[in-house]
Write a protein that holds these residues in place. Structure first.
Motif, PDB file in Angstrom:
ATOM      1  N   THR A  26       0.923  -1.117  -0.108  1.00 55.82           N
ATOM      2  CA  THR A  26      -0.081   0.113   0.055  1.00 55.82           C
ATOM      3  C   THR A  26       0.893   1.154   0.032  1.00 55.82           C
ATOM      4  O   THR A  26       0.518   2.288  -0.714  1.00 55.82           O
ATOM      5  CB  THR A  26      -1.063  -0.015   1.129  1.00 55.82           C
ATOM      6  N   PHE A  27       2.027   1.452   1.015  1.00 58.96           N
ATOM      7  CA  PHE A  27       2.682   2.532   1.079  1.00 58.96           C
ATOM      8  C   PHE A  27       4.159   2.510   0.377  1.00 58.96           C
ATOM      9  O   PHE A  27       4.872   3.431   0.608  1.00 58.96           O
ATOM     10  CB  PHE A  27       2.724   2.583   2.397  1.00 58.96           C
ATOM     11  N   PHE A  29      -4.740   2.189  -6.371  1.00 59.56           N
ATOM     12  CA  PHE A  29      -5.743   2.427  -5.716  1.00 59.56           C
ATOM     13  C   PHE A  29      -7.112   1.899  -6.528  1.00 59.56           C
ATOM     14  O   PHE A  29      -8.100   1.488  -6.052  1.00 59.56           O
ATOM     15  CB  PHE A  29      -6.105   3.792  -4.921  1.00 59.56           C
ATOM     16  N   GLY A  79     -10.473   7.630   4.236  1.00 56.06           N
ATOM     17  CA  GLY A  79      -9.585   6.875   3.375  1.00 56.06           C
ATOM     18  C   GLY A  79      -8.712   7.976   2.700  1.00 56.06           C
ATOM     19  O   GLY A  79      -7.212   7.929   2.454  1.00 56.06           O
ATOM     20  N   TYR A  91      -6.255   8.980   5.448  1.00 59.94           N
ATOM     21  CA  TYR A  91      -5.433   7.904   5.884  1.00 59.94           C
ATOM     22  C   TYR A  91      -4.322   7.409   4.648  1.00 59.94           C
ATOM     23  O   TYR A  91      -3.002   7.446   5.153  1.00 59.94           O
ATOM     24  CB  TYR A  91      -6.158   6.470   6.262  1.00 59.94           C
ATOM     25  N   TYR A  92      -4.618   7.427   3.729  1.00 61.76           N
ATOM     26  CA  TYR A  92      -3.693   7.349   2.319  1.00 61.76           C
ATOM     27  C   TYR A  92      -3.039   8.476   2.018  1.00 61.76           C
ATOM     28  O   TYR A  92      -1.894   8.463   1.534  1.00 61.76           O
ATOM     29  CB  TYR A  92      -4.443   6.607   1.104  1.00 61.76           C
ATOM     30  N   VAL A 122     -10.497   2.983  -0.059  1.00 64.32           N
ATOM     31  CA  VAL A 122      -9.622   3.024  -1.130  1.00 64.32           C
ATOM     32  C   VAL A 122      -9.921   4.051  -2.213  1.00 64.32           C
ATOM     33  O   VAL A 122      -9.063   4.641  -2.774  1.00 64.32           O
ATOM     34  CB  VAL A 122      -9.516   1.526  -1.909  1.00 64.32           C
ATOM     35  N   GLY A 169      -8.346   6.996  -1.336  1.00 63.65           N
ATOM     36  CA  GLY A 169      -7.043   6.978  -1.639  1.00 63.65           C
ATOM     37  C   GLY A 169      -6.632   7.052  -2.937  1.00 63.65           C
ATOM     38  O   GLY A 169      -5.690   7.532  -3.155  1.00 63.65           O
TER      39      GLY A 169
END
Length: 473
Positions: free
Chosen positions: A50-51, A82, A294, A297-298, A411, A414
């Motif tokens: 994800t990161f 994403f 999201g 967070y992302y 997502v 994101g």
């Protein structure tokens, strides 16, 4: 000494699936603990993929001489990942409720993600790179959902929240491992980072296939009586005699009803969520909350490069802030109501995100970083509470699909965040300002949801609909 001449008492007929399972696995034993740990390890690899773009996308863009390209092109790989998560979640999520089950879907998702990620290391241009990131996201889409649902369905009500936190801690460990791996390999190509993170995931997929048990709840609603009882025997703290006794008297007379609710076709779970007004209202509400959460967070970890801080240190601090978020959730999940917790942390995250946009003086960079960390911490806690809340809001027959849809909304937020981060390099209001307003406004939709703290999980739509009528009354 007990009177051996007396016949065994016939156990009370279990009125719900939750009562049947609770009587067998209500006490948390070593088998359940080990299963929960093994399942939750999937979050480590989920976090890494994800990161990973924080450390790989800019070197890749530089290698292909695209530094001066448009914000949309440079943000394409992250957005492709994403978008892959969105499409993969929609196409794959119901398989865990229908044909494959939680365990097999977890294995398949980890395998697709790891193979696509490993192939990414041989990308020759931005288009191939973005397409492979799309495939990685497609495979990754259901990992967190399956892991959370499977681990929580293997334990009794008392331990449901705590077991869910294990996955969040593992996600933090995966996130935290990235700056370490990237720093150790800083003199090597970005391609090495994909190999370091994907090869262990392939081995993990094989391990899960052989050693993880399927959810007894899913086996029950699918009508697989024998494996249902065997699974309970393998993870219970009760004696084998007691379990054999329970297995002999488990009532499956209403199995035909459960099966009709469970799966007639691949997308019947989503159909049930849409057809029931109360379920659709809940789904829309948690998805709107998820979108706002999201974005922050992302978006926050992707945007730390826009702040006047060292990239490795910034990412490490963000990853470390997930640990207290997990601990706060772990210790407070049994004490605080879901609605107040979620609303409070969402608003706090929004205020601090807007603070990052307001404070522009580089001489106040410590204050900027403080706002960023508190905002991300609050978004992490909101993320954790939202997923546990969603597990409790929906019955077994549609739970995996509902949690997956919420993760899709996370997502979706994101997917927008890389583009906003790119625009935010010139004006932070386009990134941090939008992040803050979105999570604050979306968090208000929690007011449309019922409180679930202390409630048992429902098995069927009828069970939950009855609780909904009681709640309204």
């Amino acid at each position: 000494m007990s009177d051996q001449s007396k016949p065994l008492l016939k156990p009370k007929k279990a009125t719900t699936l939750d009562e049947t399972i609770e009587s067998c696995i209500g006490e948390f034993g070593w088998a359940q603990f080990l299963q929960s740990i093994l399942i939750s390890l999937s979050w480590v690899f989920d976090a890494q993929q994800t990161f990973i773009s924080i450390f790989t996308d800019m070197p890749a863009v530089s290698e292909w001489s695209l530094i001066g390209a448009s914000s949309i092109l440079t943000g394409l790989p992250a957005s492709s990942f994403f978008i892959g998560c969105l499409i993969g979640g929609f196409l794959l999520s119901t398989l865990a409720d229908t044909k494959l089950g939680r365990k097999n879907m977890l294995v398949l998702s980890c395998f697709i993600m790891s193979i696509a990620g490993a192939i990414t290391s041989i990308s020759t241009n931005i288009w191939m790179y973005s397409f492979l990131r799309f495939l990685t996201g497609f495979g990754r889409a259901t990992i967190g959902t399956c892991a959370l649902v499977l681990s929580t369905e293997l334990v009794g009500n008392q331990w449901r929240g705590q077991v869910g936190i294990i996955g969040f801690v593992c996600f933090t460990i995966g996130f935290l491992s990235l700056p370490l791996i990237a720093f150790v390999n800083r003199d090597y190509s970005w391609r090495v980072l994909y190999l370091w993170t994907c090869i262990p995931t392939i081995l993990y997929s094989i391990l899960v296939h052989f050693f993880v048990r399927e959810s007894p709840r899913w086996l029950y609603v699918r009508g697989n009586k024998e494996e249902f009882v065997l699974t309970l025997k393998s993870i219970t703290t009760r004696s084998s005699l007691t379990l054999s006794f329970f297995g002999s008297f488990i009532d499956f007379e209403d199995q035909e009803h459960n099966n009709s609710e469970s799966t007639i076709n691949l997308y019947s779970a989503i159909k049930m969520l849409v057809e029931k007004n109360w379920a659709f209202k809940r789904l829309i509400s948690v998805m709107l909350i998820g979108f706002g959460v999201g974005l922050v967070y992302y978006g926050m970890p992707l945007g730390v490069g826009n702040l006047p801080f060292n990239l490795y240190l910034s990412v490490t601090l963000n990853a470390l802030s997930e640990l207290p978020a997990s601990m706060v959730t772990f210790f407070l999940i049994g004490k605080l109501t879901r609605k107040k917790s979620l609303l409070g942390f969402a608003i706090l995250s929004g205020i601090c995100s807007i603070g990052c946009a307001i404070v522009k003086d580089n001489s106040l960079k410590e204050l900027q970083m403080g706002f960023e960390l508190v905002s991300f911490f609050s978004a992490c806690t909101s993320f954790n509470v939202l997923l546990i809340y969603t597990v409790e809001l929906f019955p077994t027959c549609v739970r995996n699909s509902a949690v997956s849809m919420v993760r899709q909304s996370l997502v979706l937020g994101g997917a927008f965040s890389p583009i906003l981060v790119a625009f935010g390099r010139k004006n932070r209001w386009f990134s941090y300002g939008v992040f803050g307003m979105s999570i604050g406004i979306c968090g208000l939709f929690v007011l449309c949801l019922p409180e679930t703290k202390g409630r048992t999980l429902s098995d069927t739509m009828d069970d939950e609909e009855y609780k909904e009528r009681v709640f309204v009354c």
